[in-house]
Design an enzyme around this catalytic site. Sequence first.
Site, PDB file in Angstrom:
ATOM      1  N   ARG A   1       0.877  -1.286  -0.181  1.00  0.00           N
ATOM      2  CA  ARG A   1      -0.009  -0.014  -0.069  1.00  0.00           C
ATOM      3  C   ARG A   1       0.716   1.335  -0.004  1.00  0.00           C
ATOM      4  O   ARG A   1       1.316   1.648   1.108  1.00  0.00           O
ATOM      5  CB  ARG A   1      -0.914   0.102   1.296  1.00  0.00           C
ATOM      6  CG  ARG A   1      -1.977  -1.017   1.290  1.00  0.00           C
ATOM      7  CD  ARG A   1      -2.749  -0.968   2.481  1.00  0.00           C
ATOM      8  NE  ARG A   1      -4.070  -1.482   2.455  1.00  0.00           N
ATOM      9  CZ  ARG A   1      -4.287  -2.625   2.887  1.00  0.00           C
ATOM     10  NH1 ARG A   1      -3.436  -3.479   3.324  1.00  0.00           N
ATOM     11  NH2 ARG A   1      -5.638  -3.207   2.548  1.00  0.00           N
TER      12      ARG A   1
ATOM     13  N   GLU B   1     -12.352  -3.924  -7.047  1.00  0.00           N
ATOM     14  CA  GLU B   1     -12.979  -3.751  -5.742  1.00  0.00           C
ATOM     15  C   GLU B   1     -14.263  -2.976  -6.141  1.00  0.00           C
ATOM     16  O   GLU B   1     -14.867  -2.505  -5.009  1.00  0.00           O
ATOM     17  CB  GLU B   1     -11.868  -3.270  -5.016  1.00  0.00           C
ATOM     18  CG  GLU B   1     -11.164  -1.953  -5.623  1.00  0.00           C
ATOM     19  CD  GLU B   1      -9.883  -1.322  -4.778  1.00  0.00           C
ATOM     20  OE1 GLU B   1      -9.688  -1.758  -3.331  1.00  0.00           O
ATOM     21  OE2 GLU B   1      -8.929  -0.692  -5.250  1.00  0.00           O
TER      22      GLU B   1
ATOM     23  N   ARG C   1       1.047  -1.636  -5.490  1.00  0.00           N
ATOM     24  CA  ARG C   1      -0.335  -0.660  -5.967  1.00  0.00           C
ATOM     25  C   ARG C   1      -0.030   0.604  -6.184  1.00  0.00           C
ATOM     26  O   ARG C   1       0.594   1.320  -5.260  1.00  0.00           O
ATOM     27  CB  ARG C   1      -1.256  -0.956  -4.890  1.00  0.00           C
ATOM     28  CG  ARG C   1      -2.868  -0.115  -5.027  1.00  0.00           C
ATOM     29  CD  ARG C   1      -3.726  -0.408  -4.118  1.00  0.00           C
ATOM     30  NE  ARG C   1      -3.454   0.152  -2.880  1.00  0.00           N
ATOM     31  CZ  ARG C   1      -4.427   0.112  -1.600  1.00  0.00           C
ATOM     32  NH1 ARG C   1      -5.294  -0.835  -1.914  1.00  0.00           N
ATOM     33  NH2 ARG C   1      -4.134   0.574  -0.745  1.00  0.00           N
TER      34      ARG C   1
ATOM     35  N   ARG D   1     -17.138   0.784   5.260  1.00  0.00           N
ATOM     36  CA  ARG D   1     -16.397   0.092   5.893  1.00  0.00           C
ATOM     37  C   ARG D   1     -16.124   0.562   7.378  1.00  0.00           C
ATOM     38  O   ARG D   1     -15.533  -0.068   8.305  1.00  0.00           O
ATOM     39  CB  ARG D   1     -15.393  -0.444   5.202  1.00  0.00           C
ATOM     40  CG  ARG D   1     -14.323   0.799   4.593  1.00  0.00           C
ATOM     41  CD  ARG D   1     -13.343   0.104   3.447  1.00  0.00           C
ATOM     42  NE  ARG D   1     -12.015  -0.207   3.895  1.00  0.00           N
ATOM     43  CZ  ARG D   1     -11.021  -0.409   3.306  1.00  0.00           C
ATOM     44  NH1 ARG D   1     -11.112  -0.182   1.902  1.00  0.00           N
ATOM     45  NH2 ARG D   1      -9.880  -0.718   3.612  1.00  0.00           N
TER      46      ARG D   1
ATOM     47  N   CYS E   1      -6.234  -9.524  -2.224  1.00  0.00           N
ATOM     48  CA  CYS E   1      -5.483  -8.779  -1.530  1.00  0.00           C
ATOM     49  C   CYS E   1      -6.358  -8.222  -0.319  1.00  0.00           C
ATOM     50  O   CYS E   1      -5.807  -7.625   0.852  1.00  0.00           O
ATOM     51  CB  CYS E   1      -4.608  -7.718  -1.891  1.00  0.00           C
ATOM     52  SG  CYS E   1      -5.387  -6.460  -2.662  1.00  0.00           S
TER      53      CYS E   1
ATOM     54  N   ASN F   1     -12.016  -5.734   0.759  1.00  0.00           N
ATOM     55  CA  ASN F   1     -12.650  -4.503   1.806  1.00  0.00           C
ATOM     56  C   ASN F   1     -13.399  -3.616   1.054  1.00  0.00           C
ATOM     57  O   ASN F   1     -14.592  -3.231   1.506  1.00  0.00           O
ATOM     58  CB  ASN F   1     -11.249  -3.869   2.352  1.00  0.00           C
ATOM     59  CG  ASN F   1     -10.100  -5.003   2.793  1.00  0.00           C
ATOM     60  OD1 ASN F   1     -10.530  -5.908   3.065  1.00  0.00           O
ATOM     61  ND2 ASN F   1      -9.120  -4.318   3.109  1.00  0.00           N
TER      62      ASN F   1
HETATM   63  C1  PEP Z   1      -9.305  -3.674  -0.471  1.00  0.00           C
HETATM   64  O1  PEP Z   1     -10.100  -2.489  -0.718  1.00  0.00           O
HETATM   65  O2  PEP Z   1      -9.636  -4.862  -0.312  1.00  0.00           O
HETATM   66  C2  PEP Z   1      -7.902  -3.277  -0.548  1.00  0.00           C
HETATM   67  C3  PEP Z   1      -6.898  -4.314  -0.288  1.00  0.00           C
HETATM   68  O3  PEP Z   1      -7.400  -2.051  -0.327  1.00  0.00           O
HETATM   69  P1  PEP Z   1      -7.772  -1.048   1.007  1.00  0.00           P
HETATM   70  O4  PEP Z   1      -8.019  -1.932   1.977  1.00  0.00           O
HETATM   71  O5  PEP Z   1      -6.220  -0.414   1.056  1.00  0.00           O
HETATM   72  O6  PEP Z   1      -8.714  -0.143   0.425  1.00  0.00           O
HETATM   73 MG    MG Z   2      -9.324  -0.685  -1.520  1.00  0.00          MG
END
Ligand code: PEP
Ligand code: MG
Length: 568
Positions: free
Chosen positions: A293, A429, A330, A463, A500, A452
């Site tokens: 990240r 995503e 990323r 989230r 991921c 996520n």
């Molecule tokens: C996700 O969204 O699953 C991801 C890996 O990215 P982040 O949690 O950094 O948004």
């Molecule tokens: Mg993400």
Amino acid sequence: MLKGIAASQGIAIAKVYKLVSPTLDIQKKDAVAEEELAKLDAAFKKTVSDIEKIKEVASKSLKEEELAIFDAHLMMANDPEFRGMIEAEITNNNVNAEYAADSVSTMMVSMFESMDDEYMRGRAADIRDVTFRLECNLTGKVIPNLATLDEPVVIVAKDLTPSDTGSLNKEFAKGFATELGGRTSHSAIMARSLEIPAVVGCKGVLDELNNGDTVVLDAINGEVILNPSEEEVAKYTKMAEDYAAEKAALQALKDQKTVSTDGHKVLLVGNIGSPADVAGVNENGGEGVGLFRTEFLYMKSENDFPNEETQFAAYKEVLEGMNGKPVVIRTLDIGGDKKLNYYQFPEEMNPFLGVRAVRFCLMRKDIFRTQLRALLRASAYGHLCIMFPMIATVGEFKEAKQVYDEERAKLIAEGVAVGEDVEVGCMIEIPAAAVLADQLAKYADFFSIGTNDLIQYSMAADRMSEPVSYLYQPMNPSILRLVKMTIDGAHKNGKWCGMCGEMAGDELAAPVLLGLGLDEFSMSATSILKARKIINNISYEDMKKLAEEAVACDTAEEVTELVKKAVA
Ligand code: PEP
Ligand code: MG
């Protein structure tokens, strides 16, 4: 006992350290100048010694360039001109020292903020920080500071910012408990990569606990026990020993491959937030890095976007640290809950649905190009895979890839070495991208599913929101179907598919994901060996059947029951 979410496993027993910034209410008062000048003198001395102490402790974990901020603060705290202006305000107007400091600082901050020079504008933040410390010292308030911890503690806070978690010293920070957050909030993710036990979303923790209380942090069951009895301390000490023994036993799997009982191989790789996390991935038997990240590099930078050299050094360090194993980096995913000190994002009603990630990069191609150049230069030092976050359409992917191709061509023309085998992939995503995965896979070299966000956007459930956290349902058949579509879309085009998001490290999800055909599982380093143990003991053919049944279920609960029965 308080209940929360176990975000990073482990047990800690230590004293409470509350991380709450003091609030200042500064009023103008008539005062005797000599007395105020004496107070000011003492407060300046303490401010300088505080900053020196913080710098000394931080120098054990931070790099030279990261320590520069403390030198800037020391310069400000020792600046005779700054101090002289406050003294003049006291003597000319017979006002209290904190009021004098506040008015001088407000004036200086607005002066620096209006300057054209980027560097000078950045100094406004230094003045604010130093004045806050000076005013706290004048009014007897204490600023908690994680860098100055010198005994084992459990940190208690409303939430921890990425920079708080970044300055945690594992020697003394034995764990943390926060009021806010869920399993996928960034403080939780950081806790897992630092291997610090954490309980998040623990309501009441700030009100119920006081500095110095002894507390048990049971980050296996998501519980916080205040002032434990002797029996409770004995029980949790035993639990901590058992947990450590289980971890040690898993070490036997460290150098093994990840392969099902019927010979189906997958890759188990680690999620990292900085080059320092590479060691943890290697120690836990990671077969590569599945998500770096990079936004943490940008968030740590004080005054401006990190330059090409700084980024190049970080990416090279990760690639060299992984020694030829694949490393997925990323591109910048900023916006949403991730802000920068030196850049003002537009005010939006729903920042998670606004200018985030690749959307920001495509609007600010100058910033995007700098990162791509740094990545491409680093690609000569290992096996680099680059991926773009938050892709919603084929058009966005093509546009991002076009910028990549241009930068690659420029570097080659300049005679700069770049890797031959760089792969350029797409994060999945956003539900629109999952649904169109078979088309996207024609252009991307690989996919990585970010569950996520995929879950947040599919369920329309923020989230970060605790009340709707029940909708974070990785095992819901709707999510499994999106995952299946993505994997099938990749395979149909001869591409590989990883994951991921946090779901990849979920012990119950692993059998279904294996059965759906996931090729690469990227998770916090500490989850890798447990996942290897699970996968090495199940059959791929059986899990394929399990996955077929799972996608045909009605609810997440049904899927969970099914998996429990299948792997019991
Ligand atoms: C996700 O969204 O699953 C991801 C890996 O990215 P982040 O949690 O950094 O948004
Ligand atoms: Mg993400």
